[in-house]
Write a protein that holds these residues in place. Structure first.
Motif, PDB file in Angstrom:
ATOM      1  N   THR A  46     -15.990 -22.578  18.023  1.00 24.70           N
ATOM      2  CA  THR A  46     -16.851 -22.514  16.839  1.00 24.70           C
ATOM      3  C   THR A  46     -17.101 -23.875  16.214  1.00 24.70           C
ATOM      4  O   THR A  46     -18.226 -24.193  15.814  1.00 24.70           O
ATOM      5  CB  THR A  46     -16.225 -21.573  15.794  1.00 24.70           C
ATOM      6  OG1 THR A  46     -15.919 -20.320  16.423  1.00 24.70           O
ATOM      7  CG2 THR A  46     -17.166 -21.345  14.631  1.00 24.70           C
ATOM      8  N   SER A  47     -16.070 -24.697  16.115  1.00 23.49           N
ATOM      9  CA  SER A  47     -16.193 -25.937  15.351  1.00 23.49           C
ATOM     10  C   SER A  47     -17.013 -27.012  16.040  1.00 23.49           C
ATOM     11  O   SER A  47     -17.300 -28.051  15.435  1.00 23.49           O
ATOM     12  CB  SER A  47     -14.796 -26.485  15.008  1.00 23.49           C
ATOM     13  OG  SER A  47     -14.118 -25.607  14.147  1.00 23.49           O
ATOM     14  N   SER A  50     -21.686 -25.655  15.540  1.00 23.90           N
ATOM     15  CA  SER A  50     -22.360 -25.419  14.272  1.00 23.90           C
ATOM     16  C   SER A  50     -23.743 -26.064  14.275  1.00 23.90           C
ATOM     17  O   SER A  50     -24.147 -26.717  15.239  1.00 23.90           O
ATOM     18  CB  SER A  50     -21.530 -25.994  13.126  1.00 23.90           C
ATOM     19  OG  SER A  50     -21.635 -27.407  13.104  1.00 23.90           O
ATOM     20  N   GLY A  57     -25.356 -24.586   1.387  1.00 20.01           N
ATOM     21  CA  GLY A  57     -25.860 -23.311   1.881  1.00 20.01           C
ATOM     22  C   GLY A  57     -26.877 -22.734   0.926  1.00 20.01           C
ATOM     23  O   GLY A  57     -26.615 -21.761   0.217  1.00 20.01           O
ATOM     24  N   ARG A 322     -19.076 -17.293  15.334  1.00 18.30           N
ATOM     25  CA  ARG A 322     -18.550 -17.547  13.991  1.00 18.30           C
ATOM     26  C   ARG A 322     -17.600 -16.410  13.611  1.00 18.30           C
ATOM     27  O   ARG A 322     -17.998 -15.237  13.612  1.00 18.30           O
ATOM     28  CB  ARG A 322     -19.685 -17.633  12.986  1.00 18.30           C
ATOM     29  CG  ARG A 322     -20.753 -18.653  13.335  1.00 18.30           C
ATOM     30  CD  ARG A 322     -21.783 -18.760  12.216  1.00 18.30           C
ATOM     31  NE  ARG A 322     -22.966 -19.448  12.691  1.00 18.30           N
ATOM     32  CZ  ARG A 322     -24.135 -18.869  12.908  1.00 18.30           C
ATOM     33  NH1 ARG A 322     -24.277 -17.577  12.699  1.00 18.30           N
ATOM     34  NH2 ARG A 322     -25.166 -19.569  13.327  1.00 18.30           N
ATOM     35  N   LEU A 324     -16.486 -14.630  10.953  1.00 18.34           N
ATOM     36  CA  LEU A 324     -16.724 -14.393   9.536  1.00 18.34           C
ATOM     37  C   LEU A 324     -15.845 -13.264   9.020  1.00 18.34           C
ATOM     38  O   LEU A 324     -15.527 -12.325   9.746  1.00 18.34           O
ATOM     39  CB  LEU A 324     -18.202 -14.046   9.306  1.00 18.34           C
ATOM     40  CG  LEU A 324     -19.213 -15.055   9.880  1.00 18.34           C
ATOM     41  CD1 LEU A 324     -20.632 -14.589   9.600  1.00 18.34           C
ATOM     42  CD2 LEU A 324     -18.974 -16.448   9.305  1.00 18.34           C
ATOM     43  N   ARG A 337     -20.090 -16.142   4.170  1.00 15.54           N
ATOM     44  CA  ARG A 337     -19.507 -17.331   4.814  1.00 15.54           C
ATOM     45  C   ARG A 337     -18.278 -17.799   4.050  1.00 15.54           C
ATOM     46  O   ARG A 337     -17.719 -18.838   4.356  1.00 15.54           O
ATOM     47  CB  ARG A 337     -20.540 -18.454   4.877  1.00 15.54           C
ATOM     48  CG  ARG A 337     -21.349 -18.516   6.178  1.00 15.54           C
ATOM     49  CD  ARG A 337     -22.049 -17.245   6.524  1.00 15.54           C
ATOM     50  NE  ARG A 337     -22.905 -17.391   7.704  1.00 15.54           N
ATOM     51  CZ  ARG A 337     -23.580 -16.410   8.251  1.00 15.54           C
ATOM     52  NH1 ARG A 337     -23.492 -15.183   7.758  1.00 15.54           N
ATOM     53  NH2 ARG A 337     -24.325 -16.611   9.308  1.00 15.54           N
ATOM     54  N   TYR A 339     -14.315 -17.615   2.665  1.00 13.47           N
ATOM     55  CA  TYR A 339     -13.089 -17.429   3.423  1.00 13.47           C
ATOM     56  C   TYR A 339     -12.104 -16.593   2.632  1.00 13.47           C
ATOM     57  O   TYR A 339     -12.168 -16.507   1.408  1.00 13.47           O
ATOM     58  CB  TYR A 339     -12.466 -18.776   3.804  1.00 13.47           C
ATOM     59  CG  TYR A 339     -12.227 -19.719   2.650  1.00 13.47           C
ATOM     60  CD1 TYR A 339     -11.089 -19.612   1.840  1.00 13.47           C
ATOM     61  CD2 TYR A 339     -13.132 -20.744   2.383  1.00 13.47           C
ATOM     62  CE1 TYR A 339     -10.869 -20.486   0.793  1.00 13.47           C
ATOM     63  CE2 TYR A 339     -12.917 -21.632   1.331  1.00 13.47           C
ATOM     64  CZ  TYR A 339     -11.789 -21.491   0.536  1.00 13.47           C
ATOM     65  OH  TYR A 339     -11.579 -22.358  -0.504  1.00 13.47           O
ATOM     66  N   LYS A 360     -16.284 -22.124   6.495  1.00 14.71           N
ATOM     67  CA  LYS A 360     -17.358 -22.946   7.050  1.00 14.71           C
ATOM     68  C   LYS A 360     -16.909 -24.399   7.034  1.00 14.71           C
ATOM     69  O   LYS A 360     -15.996 -24.773   6.282  1.00 14.71           O
ATOM     70  CB  LYS A 360     -18.667 -22.748   6.280  1.00 14.71           C
ATOM     71  CG  LYS A 360     -18.590 -23.068   4.803  1.00 14.71           C
ATOM     72  CD  LYS A 360     -19.733 -22.396   4.024  1.00 14.71           C
ATOM     73  CE  LYS A 360     -21.080 -22.977   4.361  1.00 14.71           C
ATOM     74  NZ  LYS A 360     -21.365 -24.250   3.674  1.00 14.71           N
TER      75      LYS A 360
END
Length: 499
Positions: A46-47, A50, A57, A322, A324, A337, A339, A360
């Motif tokens: 994932t990282s 992006s 956002g 992602r 989520l 998004r 945490y 994120k």
């Protein structure tokens, strides 16, 4: 013969993405002993997949995610100052000619965006006429557009820099190492990890489950699965095409279905177009863009830009899953998004564990701080929060003046090409001197694997950044994969096999 002692740490962190690396850095800086295990390379999933933005956002305001947006906007300028080599300001053009949202609504959102995060350095929103402004060059339609600020980040490098700083402060970072089992031993964990040399045991006072898409799977492995909280997997894909327009600005493109797609300058000669939002139903793993996603992104680009592109123009694509937090939203684009930190404080026979859901890139540092707050009762003697304003490796650039730093490199290394020095400066910042070492000429940088990838850089990435394969080097530590000739990956792999 005495059996070797089992390593003992305060925290065993599972996962080498941005959250795991960020927590490792924060924790070790507070005096905790830390081991991080990552089953593949740092930022393998994932990282590194992006849209590569440090941003609040803007579209999350539509879903009333005001706390998340404010926190991310505050972090935006903080991170810019921490790593001015891999993070830089970017202006975004938001055309209104095809907007499904009325202009007054967009402008109101941008007013909030400019003001709720304590913006100090980045310029605020402007209104322009694309028919007469140079930023309209390359677009099919003119008319009104808004121009606002966010930042770009080299996402996988951000992970590597956090891991480097954590290691420099005493953390034990182990890539290609997987946690395969864990059991309680009184009020501590005995974890079994596996690497190329076999299996080993580690004793830890606490586990941090930062496994990203694998967070649920890790809970099941450790016998801690829950039904009331989980991760929702959403795939996001991007394409890289030849440059669609001139200029160093990006575009935020609004589609008829109200979804947002970005078009961003990429690696000098290209434009990055993304992202998509598709539910991921399969097990976590490597994701690839689908044909329908490719068509969706191409259609979006062709709707806005005069230069038309097709499947044959896609030079590269990447996709990521992602992880989520599952808030049960019906639409994948609307899933939060934000945490969630799930702490099990521990009891006899059930040692403590913290699981990370969602998050994120922009808020990774704040997430790590919140994680430390959560576990402060378990480690009451650990130090205070410290990461705000402390530069990441290579970020020690006077006044954050990147262009001034590039000028100093040109003076110090007059025989090295300016373009190469600029690329090194963007990737390695003040650590460019470590990479170059005593070299004064290209010959002294060693073998050229093609496209300007020299042996000195490969060696640096192996010795300092855990790079172990051509993919690590060509696509995660750098994006040289877009620039090198055919056969370079094989040549790099053969060289690495000799080390």
């Amino acid at each position: 013969m005495t059996k070797p002692a089992i390593p003992e740490v305060d925290l065993l962190i599972i996962g080498g993405g941005i959250n795991g690396a960020g927590i490792a850095r924060d924790a070790v800086g507070r005096g905790l002993s830390v081991m991080l295990v990552e089953q593949d390379d740092l930022a393998s999933y994932t990282s590194s997949s992006s849209t590569k933005l440090i941003h609040g956002g803007l579209r999350y305001l539509e879903y009333y995610e005001f706390r998340l947006v404010r926190e991310a906007l505050i972090e935006r300028e903080r991170l810019l100052n921490m790593a001015p080599h891999i993070i830089w300001p970017l202006r975004f053009v938001l055309p209104q000619s095809q907007s499904p949202r009325p202009a007054w609504m967009v402008r109101l959102g941008l007013f909030l965006y400019d003001n709720i995060g304590g913006r100090k350095e980045l310029p605020g929103t402007d209104t322009i006429d694309l028919s007469s402004d140079l930023k309209g060059s390359g677009l099919k339609d003119g008319g009104k557009a808004f121009v606002y600020s966010d930042c770009w980040v080299e996402d996988s490098r951000l992970v590597a820099l956090n891991a480097m700083d954590a290691a420099a402060r005493g953390a034990d970072i182990r890539t290609r190492t997987k946690l395969i089992a864990g059991r309680a031993d009184g009020d501590e964990w005995i974890a079994t990890i596996e690497d190329k040399d076999g299996t080993h045991e580690v004793r830890a006072k606490m586990l941090i489950n930062a496994a990203g898409p694998w967070v649920d799977e890790m809970l099941r492995t450790l016998g801690r699965a829950k039904n009331d909280r989980g991760v929702r997997l959403v795939k996001g894909s991007h394409i890289i095409v030849p440059k669609l327009y001139d200029g160093d600005h990006a575009f935020m493109l609004q589609n008829p279905d109200r979804r947002i797609v970005f078009a961003i300058p990429y690696e000098h000669d290209y434009t990055l177009v993304g992202t998509t939002d598709e539910p991921w139903q399969a097990a976590p793993g490597k994701a690839e863009i689908s044909e329908s996603e490719t068509e969706y992104l191409l259609d979006t680009a062709n709707r806005y830009f005069e230069t038309q592109v097709g499947k044959g123009d896609v030079k590269w694509s990447y996709a990521g899953i992602r992880p989520l937090y599952d808030d049960h939203a019906a639409n994948a684009s609307a899933v939060t998004r934000d945490y969630v930190l799930d702490l099990e404080k521990g009891e006899p026979g059930r040692p403590p564990m913290l699981s990370i859901f969602g998050g994120k890139i922009t808020t990774f540092r704040k997430l790590a701080e919140h994680a430390m707050q959560e576990i402060s009762g378990i480690f009451p003697k650990m130090g205070r929060a410290w990461t705000a304003g402390i530069t990441l490796p290579g970020g020690e650039i006077a006044r954050g003046d990147f262009e001034g730093f590039v000028d100093t490199l040109s003076v110090r290394y007059p025989q090295l090409p300016a373009a190469l020095l600029r690329r090194y400066a963007r990737a390695y910042g003040a650590r460019t001197h470590v990479l170059i070492g005593g070299a004064a000429t290209l010959d002294e940088l060693g073998r050229d694997f093609g496209g300007g990838l020299y042996q000195a850089e490969v060696d640096y990435l192996v010795e300092h950044e855990w790079a172990r394969s051509a993919e690590d080097i060509l696509w995660r530590r750098t994006k040289m994969g877009l620039h090198v000739p055919a056969g370079t990956a094989e040549a790099v792999e053969a060289y690495l096999a000799t080390r």
